[in-house]
Design a protein around this motif. Structure first.
Motif, PDB file in Angstrom:
ATOM      1  N   GLU A   1      13.413   6.957   3.849  1.00  0.00           N
ATOM      2  CA  GLU A   1      12.302   7.697   4.468  1.00  0.00           C
ATOM      3  C   GLU A   1      10.965   7.027   4.175  1.00  0.00           C
ATOM      4  O   GLU A   1      10.080   6.978   5.035  1.00  0.00           O
ATOM      5  CB  GLU A   1      12.282   9.148   4.000  1.00  0.00           C
ATOM      6  CG  GLU A   1      13.431   9.991   4.520  1.00  0.00           C
ATOM      7  CD  GLU A   1      14.755   9.763   3.776  1.00  0.00           C
ATOM      8  OE1 GLU A   1      14.750   9.189   2.654  1.00  0.00           O
ATOM      9  OE2 GLU A   1      15.796  10.140   4.338  1.00  0.00           O
ATOM     10  N   ASP A   2      10.799   6.497   2.964  1.00  0.00           N
ATOM     11  CA  ASP A   2       9.568   5.780   2.614  1.00  0.00           C
ATOM     12  C   ASP A   2       9.384   4.546   3.496  1.00  0.00           C
ATOM     13  O   ASP A   2       8.275   4.284   3.987  1.00  0.00           O
ATOM     14  CB  ASP A   2       9.585   5.333   1.150  1.00  0.00           C
ATOM     15  CG  ASP A   2       9.463   6.461   0.154  1.00  0.00           C
ATOM     16  OD1 ASP A   2       8.910   7.523   0.500  1.00  0.00           O
ATOM     17  OD2 ASP A   2       9.922   6.272  -0.995  1.00  0.00           O
ATOM     18  N   THR A   3      10.450   3.783   3.698  1.00  0.00           N
ATOM     19  CA  THR A   3      10.327   2.568   4.510  1.00  0.00           C
ATOM     20  C   THR A   3      10.019   2.918   5.964  1.00  0.00           C
ATOM     21  O   THR A   3       9.235   2.224   6.615  1.00  0.00           O
ATOM     22  CB  THR A   3      11.594   1.683   4.434  1.00  0.00           C
ATOM     23  OG1 THR A   3      12.714   2.393   4.941  1.00  0.00           O
ATOM     24  CG2 THR A   3      11.853   1.217   3.013  1.00  0.00           C
TER      25      THR A   3
ATOM     26  N   GLY B   1     -13.196   2.559   2.090  1.00  0.00           N
ATOM     27  CA  GLY B   1     -13.145   1.595   1.004  1.00  0.00           C
ATOM     28  C   GLY B   1     -11.736   1.208   0.568  1.00  0.00           C
ATOM     29  O   GLY B   1     -11.570   0.386  -0.322  1.00  0.00           O
ATOM     30  N   TYR B   2     -10.718   1.809   1.160  1.00  0.00           N
ATOM     31  CA  TYR B   2      -9.333   1.496   0.797  1.00  0.00           C
ATOM     32  C   TYR B   2      -8.655   0.695   1.901  1.00  0.00           C
ATOM     33  O   TYR B   2      -8.784   1.021   3.076  1.00  0.00           O
ATOM     34  CB  TYR B   2      -8.516   2.770   0.565  1.00  0.00           C
ATOM     35  CG  TYR B   2      -8.921   3.518  -0.668  1.00  0.00           C
ATOM     36  CD1 TYR B   2      -8.555   3.070  -1.929  1.00  0.00           C
ATOM     37  CD2 TYR B   2      -9.677   4.679  -0.569  1.00  0.00           C
ATOM     38  CE1 TYR B   2      -8.935   3.761  -3.066  1.00  0.00           C
ATOM     39  CE2 TYR B   2     -10.059   5.379  -1.703  1.00  0.00           C
ATOM     40  CZ  TYR B   2      -9.677   4.909  -2.951  1.00  0.00           C
ATOM     41  OH  TYR B   2     -10.056   5.586  -4.071  1.00  0.00           O
ATOM     42  N   GLN B   3      -7.929  -0.304   1.490  1.00  0.00           N
ATOM     43  CA  GLN B   3      -7.100  -1.064   2.412  1.00  0.00           C
ATOM     44  C   GLN B   3      -5.779  -0.291   2.503  1.00  0.00           C
ATOM     45  O   GLN B   3      -4.942  -0.337   1.610  1.00  0.00           O
ATOM     46  CB  GLN B   3      -6.884  -2.474   1.876  1.00  0.00           C
ATOM     47  CG  GLN B   3      -6.304  -3.414   2.870  1.00  0.00           C
ATOM     48  CD  GLN B   3      -6.275  -4.842   2.336  1.00  0.00           C
ATOM     49  OE1 GLN B   3      -7.003  -5.196   1.421  1.00  0.00           O
ATOM     50  NE2 GLN B   3      -5.419  -5.638   2.921  1.00  0.00           N
ATOM     51  N   ILE B   4      -5.619   0.455   3.576  1.00  0.00           N
ATOM     52  CA  ILE B   4      -4.564   1.460   3.720  1.00  0.00           C
ATOM     53  C   ILE B   4      -3.164   0.929   3.443  1.00  0.00           C
ATOM     54  O   ILE B   4      -2.420   1.506   2.644  1.00  0.00           O
ATOM     55  CB  ILE B   4      -4.602   2.095   5.131  1.00  0.00           C
ATOM     56  CG1 ILE B   4      -5.955   2.746   5.401  1.00  0.00           C
ATOM     57  CG2 ILE B   4      -3.466   3.076   5.321  1.00  0.00           C
ATOM     58  CD1 ILE B   4      -6.349   3.807   4.426  1.00  0.00           C
ATOM     59  N   CYS B   5      -2.789  -0.152   4.092  1.00  0.00           N
ATOM     60  CA  CYS B   5      -1.417  -0.664   3.961  1.00  0.00           C
ATOM     61  C   CYS B   5      -1.116  -1.158   2.548  1.00  0.00           C
ATOM     62  O   CYS B   5       0.005  -1.015   2.061  1.00  0.00           O
ATOM     63  CB  CYS B   5      -1.170  -1.781   4.970  1.00  0.00           C
ATOM     64  SG  CYS B   5      -1.246  -1.193   6.674  1.00  0.00           S
ATOM     65  N   GLU B   6      -2.100  -1.734   1.907  1.00  0.00           N
ATOM     66  CA  GLU B   6      -1.918  -2.188   0.537  1.00  0.00           C
ATOM     67  C   GLU B   6      -1.897  -1.004  -0.428  1.00  0.00           C
ATOM     68  O   GLU B   6      -1.038  -0.913  -1.301  1.00  0.00           O
ATOM     69  CB  GLU B   6      -3.037  -3.149   0.149  1.00  0.00           C
ATOM     70  CG  GLU B   6      -2.926  -3.666  -1.270  1.00  0.00           C
ATOM     71  CD  GLU B   6      -4.057  -4.604  -1.629  1.00  0.00           C
ATOM     72  OE1 GLU B   6      -3.787  -5.636  -2.246  1.00  0.00           O
ATOM     73  OE2 GLU B   6      -5.225  -4.289  -1.294  1.00  0.00           O
ATOM     74  N   ARG B   7      -2.818  -0.096  -0.252  1.00  0.00           N
ATOM     75  CA  ARG B   7      -2.946   1.040  -1.152  1.00  0.00           C
ATOM     76  C   ARG B   7      -1.697   1.920  -1.159  1.00  0.00           C
ATOM     77  O   ARG B   7      -1.269   2.388  -2.216  1.00  0.00           O
ATOM     78  CB  ARG B   7      -4.181   1.877  -0.759  1.00  0.00           C
ATOM     79  CG  ARG B   7      -4.469   3.033  -1.657  1.00  0.00           C
ATOM     80  CD  ARG B   7      -4.787   2.528  -3.035  1.00  0.00           C
ATOM     81  NE  ARG B   7      -4.940   3.640  -3.942  1.00  0.00           N
ATOM     82  CZ  ARG B   7      -5.856   3.698  -4.860  1.00  0.00           C
ATOM     83  NH1 ARG B   7      -6.704   2.709  -5.028  1.00  0.00           N
ATOM     84  NH2 ARG B   7      -5.927   4.733  -5.656  1.00  0.00           N
ATOM     85  N   TRP B   8      -1.112   2.156   0.011  1.00  0.00           N
ATOM     86  CA  TRP B   8       0.071   3.006   0.105  1.00  0.00           C
ATOM     87  C   TRP B   8       1.189   2.447  -0.770  1.00  0.00           C
ATOM     88  O   TRP B   8       1.861   3.170  -1.487  1.00  0.00           O
ATOM     89  CB  TRP B   8       0.525   3.114   1.563  1.00  0.00           C
ATOM     90  CG  TRP B   8       1.536   4.184   1.792  1.00  0.00           C
ATOM     91  CD1 TRP B   8       1.297   5.477   2.145  1.00  0.00           C
ATOM     92  CD2 TRP B   8       2.964   4.061   1.690  1.00  0.00           C
ATOM     93  NE1 TRP B   8       2.487   6.167   2.263  1.00  0.00           N
ATOM     94  CE2 TRP B   8       3.521   5.320   1.989  1.00  0.00           C
ATOM     95  CE3 TRP B   8       3.822   3.021   1.376  1.00  0.00           C
ATOM     96  CZ2 TRP B   8       4.894   5.559   1.988  1.00  0.00           C
ATOM     97  CZ3 TRP B   8       5.193   3.261   1.369  1.00  0.00           C
ATOM     98  CH2 TRP B   8       5.708   4.517   1.674  1.00  0.00           C
ATOM     99  N   LEU B   9       1.384   1.139  -0.714  1.00  0.00           N
ATOM    100  CA  LEU B   9       2.429   0.521  -1.525  1.00  0.00           C
ATOM    101  C   LEU B   9       2.060   0.459  -3.002  1.00  0.00           C
ATOM    102  O   LEU B   9       2.887   0.733  -3.868  1.00  0.00           O
ATOM    103  CB  LEU B   9       2.749  -0.883  -1.004  1.00  0.00           C
ATOM    104  CG  LEU B   9       3.486  -0.936   0.327  1.00  0.00           C
ATOM    105  CD1 LEU B   9       3.520  -2.366   0.859  1.00  0.00           C
ATOM    106  CD2 LEU B   9       4.896  -0.383   0.190  1.00  0.00           C
TER     107      LEU B   9
ATOM    108  N   VAL C   1       9.084  -1.364  -5.732  1.00  0.00           N
ATOM    109  CA  VAL C   1       7.775  -1.983  -5.512  1.00  0.00           C
ATOM    110  C   VAL C   1       7.316  -2.583  -6.838  1.00  0.00           C
ATOM    111  O   VAL C   1       7.085  -1.861  -7.806  1.00  0.00           O
ATOM    112  CB  VAL C   1       6.738  -0.959  -5.004  1.00  0.00           C
ATOM    113  CG1 VAL C   1       5.393  -1.634  -4.798  1.00  0.00           C
ATOM    114  CG2 VAL C   1       7.216  -0.292  -3.725  1.00  0.00           C
ATOM    115  N   GLU C   2       7.227  -3.907  -6.878  1.00  0.00           N
ATOM    116  CA  GLU C   2       6.796  -4.599  -8.089  1.00  0.00           C
ATOM    117  C   GLU C   2       5.407  -5.201  -7.931  1.00  0.00           C
ATOM    118  O   GLU C   2       4.511  -4.898  -8.693  1.00  0.00           O
ATOM    119  CB  GLU C   2       7.813  -5.691  -8.453  1.00  0.00           C
ATOM    120  CG  GLU C   2       9.166  -5.141  -8.820  1.00  0.00           C
ATOM    121  CD  GLU C   2      10.214  -6.223  -8.976  1.00  0.00           C
ATOM    122  OE1 GLU C   2       9.924  -7.421  -8.735  1.00  0.00           O
ATOM    123  OE2 GLU C   2      11.352  -5.866  -9.323  1.00  0.00           O
TER     124      GLU C   2
END
Length: 86
Positions: free
Chosen positions: A75-77, A56-64, A22-23
């Motif tokens: 497993e992460d993917t 307040g968190y954008q879930i999909c963005e924050r996780w990455l 993840v860059e």
């Protein structure tokens, strides 16, 4: 949690092989892709899912972004694709 069998019906794909590091996390609206680096992405991510916020968190963005600089495992993917379905 993420244990429901329904979560196995992924909306997305992970089509490009690479180093899985993840860059830079970026969403492209025109093709519904969440990019993690210059060559790899999760495809088929609906815009409303990408923009979904909790506390307040954008879930999909924050996780990455929490995994920036790390290599995603298989497993992460799989987990991320379950998050998209949920």
């Amino acid at each position: 949690m993420l244990e429901s069998p329904k979560l196995e019906d992924f909306l997305t794909d992970w089509p490009i092989k690479g180093d899985n590091v993840v860059e830079k996390v970026q969403y492209t609206d025109n093709n519904k892709r969440v990019w993690i680096n210059k060559t790899q992405y999760f495809g088929g991510v609906p815009k409303p899912v990408w923009e979904f916020h909790v506390g307040g968190y954008q879930i999909c963005e924050r996780w990455l972004k929490d995994r920036k600089g790390r290599k995603l495992t298989y497993e992460d993917t799989q987990h991320y694709q379950k998050v998209i379905v949920a």
